[in-house]
Design a protein around this motif. Structure first.
Motif, short mmCIF file in Angstrom:
data_model
loop_
_atom_site.label_atom_id
_atom_site.label_comp_id
_atom_site.label_asym_id
_atom_site.label_seq_id
_atom_site.Cartn_x
_atom_site.Cartn_y
_atom_site.Cartn_z
N HIS A 116 -47.00 -7.34 84.01
CA HIS A 116 -47.31 -6.45 82.88
C HIS A 116 -47.74 -7.18 81.61
O HIS A 116 -48.19 -6.56 80.66
CB HIS A 116 -46.17 -5.47 82.60
N ARG A 117 -47.66 -8.51 81.60
CA ARG A 117 -48.16 -9.27 80.46
C ARG A 117 -49.44 -10.03 80.81
O ARG A 117 -50.37 -10.11 80.01
CB ARG A 117 -47.11 -10.25 79.96
N SER A 118 -49.50 -10.59 82.01
CA SER A 118 -50.62 -11.45 82.39
C SER A 118 -51.57 -10.81 83.39
O SER A 118 -52.63 -11.38 83.68
CB SER A 118 -50.08 -12.77 82.97
N GLY A 119 -51.19 -9.66 83.97
CA GLY A 119 -52.07 -8.99 84.92
C GLY A 119 -52.11 -9.60 86.30
O GLY A 119 -52.97 -9.26 87.11
N ALA A 120 -51.16 -10.50 86.59
CA ALA A 120 -51.11 -11.11 87.92
C ALA A 120 -50.52 -10.13 88.94
O ALA A 120 -49.78 -9.23 88.57
CB ALA A 120 -50.26 -12.38 87.87
N TYR A 121 -50.87 -10.32 90.19
CA TYR A 121 -50.34 -9.56 91.32
C TYR A 121 -50.76 -8.08 91.35
O TYR A 121 -50.23 -7.31 92.14
CB TYR A 121 -48.81 -9.65 91.36
N LYS A 122 -51.72 -7.69 90.53
CA LYS A 122 -52.16 -6.30 90.54
C LYS A 122 -52.80 -5.92 91.87
O LYS A 122 -52.86 -4.73 92.23
CB LYS A 122 -53.13 -6.02 89.39
N ALA A 141 -47.32 -19.64 105.26
CA ALA A 141 -47.48 -18.19 105.24
C ALA A 141 -47.32 -17.62 103.83
O ALA A 141 -47.81 -16.53 103.53
CB ALA A 141 -46.47 -17.52 106.17
N TYR A 142 -46.63 -18.37 102.95
CA TYR A 142 -46.38 -17.91 101.59
C TYR A 142 -47.32 -18.54 100.57
O TYR A 142 -47.16 -18.33 99.36
CB TYR A 142 -44.95 -18.27 101.17
N SER A 143 -48.29 -19.31 101.01
CA SER A 143 -49.08 -20.13 100.08
C SER A 143 -50.37 -19.48 99.61
O SER A 143 -51.06 -20.02 98.73
CB SER A 143 -49.40 -21.47 100.74
N THR A 144 -50.75 -18.33 100.17
CA THR A 144 -52.00 -17.68 99.79
C THR A 144 -51.76 -16.57 98.77
O THR A 144 -50.62 -16.17 98.53
CB THR A 144 -52.71 -17.09 101.02
N LYS A 145 -52.84 -16.06 98.21
CA LYS A 145 -52.75 -15.02 97.19
C LYS A 145 -52.01 -13.79 97.70
O LYS A 145 -51.12 -13.24 97.03
CB LYS A 145 -54.15 -14.63 96.71
N ASN A 146 -52.34 -13.33 98.89
CA ASN A 146 -51.68 -12.16 99.48
C ASN A 146 -50.40 -12.53 100.23
O ASN A 146 -49.49 -11.71 100.35
CB ASN A 146 -52.62 -11.42 100.43
N GLY A 147 -50.36 -13.75 100.76
CA GLY A 147 -49.18 -14.16 101.52
C GLY A 147 -48.94 -13.27 102.71
O GLY A 147 -49.86 -12.99 103.50
N ILE A 148 -47.73 -12.74 102.83
CA ILE A 148 -47.36 -11.90 103.97
C ILE A 148 -47.69 -10.43 103.75
O ILE A 148 -47.37 -9.58 104.57
CB ILE A 148 -45.86 -12.05 104.29
N TYR A 149 -48.35 -10.12 102.62
CA TYR A 149 -48.59 -8.73 102.26
C TYR A 149 -50.06 -8.35 102.44
O TYR A 149 -50.95 -9.19 102.41
CB TYR A 149 -48.19 -8.49 100.80
N ALA A 150 -50.28 -7.04 102.57
CA ALA A 150 -51.65 -6.51 102.60
C ALA A 150 -52.02 -6.09 101.18
O ALA A 150 -51.19 -5.59 100.42
CB ALA A 150 -51.73 -5.31 103.54
N GLU A 151 -53.26 -6.29 100.82
CA GLU A 151 -53.71 -5.89 99.50
C GLU A 151 -53.52 -4.39 99.31
O GLU A 151 -53.82 -3.59 100.20
CB GLU A 151 -55.19 -6.26 99.32
N GLY A 152 -52.97 -3.99 98.17
CA GLY A 152 -52.72 -2.59 97.88
C GLY A 152 -51.52 -2.01 98.60
O GLY A 152 -51.37 -0.78 98.70
N CYS A 180 -45.59 -14.93 98.78
CA CYS A 180 -46.99 -15.20 98.48
C CYS A 180 -47.02 -16.31 97.43
O CYS A 180 -45.96 -16.74 96.95
CB CYS A 180 -47.71 -13.95 97.99
N ALA A 181 -48.20 -16.75 97.05
CA ALA A 181 -48.31 -17.87 96.13
C ALA A 181 -47.71 -17.54 94.76
O ALA A 181 -47.80 -16.41 94.28
CB ALA A 181 -49.78 -18.26 95.97
N PHE A 182 -47.07 -18.52 94.15
CA PHE A 182 -46.52 -18.37 92.80
C PHE A 182 -47.66 -18.46 91.79
O PHE A 182 -48.30 -19.50 91.66
CB PHE A 182 -45.48 -19.46 92.51
N ASP A 183 -47.90 -17.40 91.06
CA ASP A 183 -48.99 -17.40 90.09
C ASP A 183 -48.67 -18.33 88.92
O ASP A 183 -47.52 -18.43 88.48
CB ASP A 183 -49.22 -15.97 89.57
N GLU A 184 -49.69 -18.99 88.40
CA GLU A 184 -49.48 -19.97 87.33
C GLU A 184 -49.06 -19.33 86.01
O GLU A 184 -48.66 -20.04 85.09
CB GLU A 184 -50.74 -20.81 87.15
N SER A 185 -49.16 -18.01 85.89
CA SER A 185 -48.72 -17.33 84.67
C SER A 185 -47.20 -17.27 84.55
O SER A 185 -46.68 -16.95 83.49
CB SER A 185 -49.29 -15.92 84.62
N ILE A 186 -46.49 -17.56 85.63
CA ILE A 186 -45.02 -17.52 85.61
C ILE A 186 -44.50 -18.63 84.70
O ILE A 186 -44.93 -19.78 84.78
CB ILE A 186 -44.44 -17.68 87.02
#
Length: 296
Positions: free
Chosen positions: A245-251, A190-201, A168-174
């Motif tokens: 756990h520091r930036s809250g990304a990928y929750k 396929a890897y460029s979106t927020k969810n990428g290849i995954y389903a939310e949750g 999935c997309a690399f978050d800018e907090s990295i």
């Protein structure tokens, strides 16, 4: 790696201790006195302060972000998931880290066994009844033996550093996000979106995380049928997942169980980070206690 442990008759259970709501950094939960600066006199996790250490750290992340692709991680999990490298006890594994220094860490350049004991002793002071958490602190970084020749002598960029999802997309907090521009996955739509290849949750168990000591030690503990609770395995696997756990990304990829375990990880992370100092631990004095936890 196979860890030699004698399995008890029943599993270790989580205690019914209320987890504090406050998990802000530097506000620790008991008597441990957290330092305000790291071993070099700088604030913790400052990746931009001008120093020779900073240059080493940035070069590490450049290589890490270029080489940690989805296909690379998949190959590493398949190879190291066999656990066919070396067989040793937990304490032998701790001692093997005596010669290891983490090139990704801007806060400390001491041997890794010092960090393991500093973390464990700080948690033990503030959470004296949570012995599962003491042992988790002792073993959380043991996967760094991947740097040792007997485990394949992997390069630092494949063993240490902050972790992040692939697929999935690399978050800018990295940390040092700019170097992902040369990662092969950037070219895969396929890897460029927020969810990428995954389903939310979908749950973090279903997400491919960059390869390193975290995921390896998780595989070692799981395949050796550890009796540590699920929160311990979550800590071991995701303690370097700072974007979460520091930036809250990928929750958005987490499930309910992940959210519950994240509370324990956020507590652990404060001690993992702020126990780093030049104050040495008397290994001979504390060793019997940790050997007793390993036996348990």
């Amino acid at each position: 790696m196979t860890i030699l442990i004698e399995q008890p008759q029943s599993g270790l259970q989580m205690l019914d201790k209320k987890i504090p709501d406050e998990t802000n950094e530097l506000v620790l939960d008991g008597g441990f006195d957290a330092p305000e600066t790291n071993a070099f006199g700088h604030v913790f996790r400052d990746y931009h302060v001008e120093s020779e250490r900073q240059k080493t750290v940035e070069e590490f992340y450049r290589l890490n972000h270029i080489n940690q692709s989805y296909d690379f991680v998949k190959r590493m999990r398949e190879e190291y998931g066999k656990l066919d490298k070396v067989e040793m006890s937990i304490w032998e594994c701790c001692e093997l880290l005596n010669d290891v220094v983490d090139d990704s860490d801007p806060d400390l350049d001491e041997p890794q066994i010092e960090h393991l004991l500093q973390t464990a002793e700080a948690i033990r002071k503030d959470y004296p009844d949570e012995d599962w958490l003491h042992l988790t602190a002792l073993i959380h970084d043991l996967g760094k033996v991947l740097l040792h020749p007997s485990f394949g002598g992997l390069p630092q960029w494949a063993v240490v550093g902050d972790t992040f999802p692939l697929g999935c997309a690399f978050d800018e907090s990295i940390v040092h996000h700019k170097y992902f521009k040369d990662n092969a996955d950037i070219k895969n739509p396929a890897y460029s979106t927020k969810n990428g290849i995954y389903a939310e949750g979908c749950g973090l168990d279903n997400v491919m995380i960059s390869w390193g000591h975290d995921d390896y030690m998780y595989l070692v503990a799981k395949e050796n049928k550890t009796t540590l609770p699920q929160a311990a395995l979550f800590i071991i696997r995701y303690h370097s997942f700072y974007p979460l756990h520091r930036s809250g990304a990928y929750k958005h990829l987490m499930n309910k169980e992940d959210a519950e375990n994240l509370e324990w990880l956020q507590i652990f992370n404060k001690y993992d980070l702020y126990s780093k100092s030049k104050v040495r631990i008397d290994v001979d004095k504390v060793k019997p206690y940790y050997l007793s936890l390993i036996d348990k």
